[in-house]
Design a protein around this motif. Structure first.
Motif, PDB file in Angstrom:
ATOM      1  N   PRO A  24     -29.066 -17.869  -6.636  1.00 30.97           N
ATOM      2  CA  PRO A  24     -29.104 -17.220  -5.196  1.00 30.97           C
ATOM      3  C   PRO A  24     -30.309 -17.988  -4.182  1.00 30.97           C
ATOM      4  O   PRO A  24     -30.197 -17.841  -3.168  1.00 30.97           O
ATOM      5  CB  PRO A  24     -29.656 -15.958  -5.745  1.00 30.97           C
ATOM      6  N   ALA A  25     -31.216 -18.503  -4.928  1.00 37.46           N
ATOM      7  CA  ALA A  25     -32.221 -19.202  -4.249  1.00 37.46           C
ATOM      8  C   ALA A  25     -31.684 -20.385  -3.563  1.00 37.46           C
ATOM      9  O   ALA A  25     -32.159 -20.564  -2.342  1.00 37.46           O
ATOM     10  CB  ALA A  25     -33.200 -19.725  -5.385  1.00 37.46           C
ATOM     11  N   GLN A  26     -30.886 -21.199  -4.163  1.00 35.67           N
ATOM     12  CA  GLN A  26     -30.498 -22.168  -3.302  1.00 35.67           C
ATOM     13  C   GLN A  26     -29.540 -21.900  -2.261  1.00 35.67           C
ATOM     14  O   GLN A  26     -29.498 -22.202  -1.082  1.00 35.67           O
ATOM     15  CB  GLN A  26     -29.390 -23.104  -4.292  1.00 35.67           C
ATOM     16  N   PHE A  27     -28.645 -20.728  -2.325  1.00 33.22           N
ATOM     17  CA  PHE A  27     -27.733 -20.060  -1.356  1.00 33.22           C
ATOM     18  C   PHE A  27     -28.721 -19.502  -0.139  1.00 33.22           C
ATOM     19  O   PHE A  27     -28.445 -19.876   0.713  1.00 33.22           O
ATOM     20  CB  PHE A  27     -26.982 -18.926  -1.842  1.00 33.22           C
ATOM     21  N   ASP A  28     -29.484 -18.996  -0.537  1.00 30.59           N
ATOM     22  CA  ASP A  28     -30.685 -18.530   0.382  1.00 30.59           C
ATOM     23  C   ASP A  28     -31.188 -19.525   1.429  1.00 30.59           C
ATOM     24  O   ASP A  28     -31.520 -19.675   2.630  1.00 30.59           O
ATOM     25  CB  ASP A  28     -31.687 -17.666  -0.176  1.00 30.59           C
ATOM     26  N   ALA A  29     -31.581 -20.570   0.679  1.00 24.89           N
ATOM     27  CA  ALA A  29     -32.202 -21.845   1.257  1.00 24.89           C
ATOM     28  C   ALA A  29     -31.517 -22.444   2.238  1.00 24.89           C
ATOM     29  O   ALA A  29     -31.631 -22.812   3.316  1.00 24.89           O
ATOM     30  CB  ALA A  29     -32.670 -22.936   0.192  1.00 24.89           C
ATOM     31  N   LEU A  55     -18.154 -20.322   1.578  1.00 23.62           N
ATOM     32  CA  LEU A  55     -19.328 -21.282   1.373  1.00 23.62           C
ATOM     33  C   LEU A  55     -19.362 -21.497  -0.281  1.00 23.62           C
ATOM     34  O   LEU A  55     -19.847 -22.433  -0.785  1.00 23.62           O
ATOM     35  CB  LEU A  55     -20.684 -20.520   1.774  1.00 23.62           C
ATOM     36  N   ALA A  56     -18.881 -20.368  -0.947  1.00 30.79           N
ATOM     37  CA  ALA A  56     -18.821 -20.334  -2.355  1.00 30.79           C
ATOM     38  C   ALA A  56     -17.739 -21.249  -2.899  1.00 30.79           C
ATOM     39  O   ALA A  56     -17.848 -21.725  -4.043  1.00 30.79           O
ATOM     40  CB  ALA A  56     -18.485 -18.969  -2.921  1.00 30.79           C
ATOM     41  N   TYR A  57     -16.791 -21.830  -2.073  1.00 31.23           N
ATOM     42  CA  TYR A  57     -15.765 -22.530  -2.541  1.00 31.23           C
ATOM     43  C   TYR A  57     -16.119 -23.670  -3.008  1.00 31.23           C
ATOM     44  O   TYR A  57     -15.730 -24.167  -4.109  1.00 31.23           O
ATOM     45  CB  TYR A  57     -14.636 -22.779  -1.415  1.00 31.23           C
ATOM     46  N   GLY A  58     -17.409 -24.346  -2.180  1.00 32.25           N
ATOM     47  CA  GLY A  58     -17.687 -25.772  -2.841  1.00 32.25           C
ATOM     48  C   GLY A  58     -18.395 -25.628  -4.253  1.00 32.25           C
ATOM     49  O   GLY A  58     -18.007 -26.449  -5.179  1.00 32.25           O
TER      50      GLY A  58
END
Length: 367
Positions: free
Chosen positions: A110-115, A97-100
């Motif tokens: 973090p907020a976007q990741f959680d969303a 997920l972090a690769y992009g």
């Protein structure tokens, strides 16, 4: 955010010459194999160069051959989801997920990741590797990776084609949610009318490299004259609301502008907004209200158009402003004396509805 495309490209004997515009929501590129759908996706993604044309997302030009502009793929902020998820097998879901984000050179949010994780329902998968995921789970991770790169546009090239029916049923609700909550244009390639009917906000029909029709999904998919172009039968799309659910019969009671329907399916809460497709072949036409009939769905309406084709006639009806279509023989149309303006009743059997083709509609909320 919107996308404008006007491009042409020749590859051997095939020529693509297509133009369309679309806004937020999901635009389906629909047509037979070889009609140019994937070629068009490649041009938008920057995987191919057009001979002529312009591609604009929002107010940013990605391609403008007249101005000698060609943004390379890594600078376009275009996310792409392919038929196969293309995850790195040696990395965890979290690292995939972090690769992009890392490739696009964005700081972690973090907020976007959680969303994104919450929207796709993949929080419990973060520490697993791709080999331990189902096909549907892998595709959800691939979508998450594309979203975390903060794209201005998302391209999906037949993302369900490699999945069996169970996995398709698993992932379709997440694509619905993506359409309604992500707040960015999605261009979605498919040759499956059930997917397009359930997901599409607008439809672009391609035939031999050219746009045969484009417009709102409900208007395009009910056109009988396009059935031969995309190898799928015409049908109506109705927006309905769940009024009640009967656990004994397994039927949902739906209400909408066209009237009330009984359709199969459970797990939908009362008050949920649904999109229901009714293929033309499943609609009967009566000139008087039927009595002693097993069919539960009878909608009063009026004929607004007839489209003869071979031995059949396409009957377009409006039921309180909502369009339905039926397919009858010429002999039946003649016996009933069907004509524009005539009051009729549209009849649909409850068992004719495919639960997999009943989609959920949500309010749009950008994430």
């Amino acid at each position: 955010m919107s996308i404008q495309v006007d491009v042409s490209l020749r590859r051997g004997a095939f020529t693509l010459d297509a133009a369309f515009e679309a806004g937020a929501g999901l635009t389906a590129l629909f047509g037979r194999s070889g009609s140019g759908k994937t070629t068009l996706i490649d041009l938008i993604a920057g995987l191919a160069r057009p001979d002529r044309g312009r591609i604009v997302v929002g107010d940013v030009a990605l391609v403008d051959t007249a101005a000698r502009l060609f943004q390379p793929p890594h600078r376009r902020r275009v996310g792409v989801v392919f038929q196969d998820a293309r995850l790195f097998p040696h990395l965890s879901v979290r690292t995939n997920l972090a690769y992009g984000r890392v490739f696009a050179r964005y700081r972690a949010d973090p907020a976007q990741f959680d969303a994104v994780i919450g929207m796709l329902g993949i929080g419990h998968l973060l520490d697993r590797r791709p080999a331990g995921l189902s096909g549907g789970e892998r595709q959800r991770v691939a979508i998450g990776r594309a979203l975390l790169a903060r794209p201005r546009l998302l391209l999906m090239d037949e993302p369900l084609a490699a999945l069996d029916e169970a996995r398709k049923a698993e992932i379709l609700p997440y694509i619905e949610r993506l359409r309604d909550e992500a707040g960015l244009p999605i261009v979605y390639v498919s040759h499956a009318v059930s997917e397009v009917a359930r997901l599409a906000t607008s439809v672009v029909v391609l035939e031999a490299g050219r746009v045969a029709a484009a417009g709102p999904a409900e208007a395009i998919l009910r056109r009988a004259d396009l059935a031969a172009v995309h190898d799928a039968e015409a049908g109506a799309l109705l927006d309905m609301v769940v009024e009640a659910v009967d656990p004994e019969s397994g039927l949902m009671h739906l209400t909408g502008a066209a009237g009330r329907l009984l359709v199969p399916g459970q797990g939908r809460p009362v008050g949920a907004r649904l999109r229901v497709r009714i293929p033309a072949r499943d609609v009967l036409v009566a000139t008087t209200r039927p009595q002693g009939l097993s069919a539960r769905n009878v909608l009063p309406g009026r004929i607004c158009g007839l489209a003869p084709s071979g031995t059949e006639v396409g009957v377009e009806m409006t039921c309180n402003g909502v369009h339905l279509v039926a397919r009858v023989t010429r002999a039946a149309a003649a016996d009933l004396g069907l004509a524009p303006g005539q009051p009729v009743f549209a009849i649909v059997k409850s068992v004719a509805f495919d639960p997999a083709g009943i989609g959920l509609l949500r309010n749009s909320v950008a994430i």
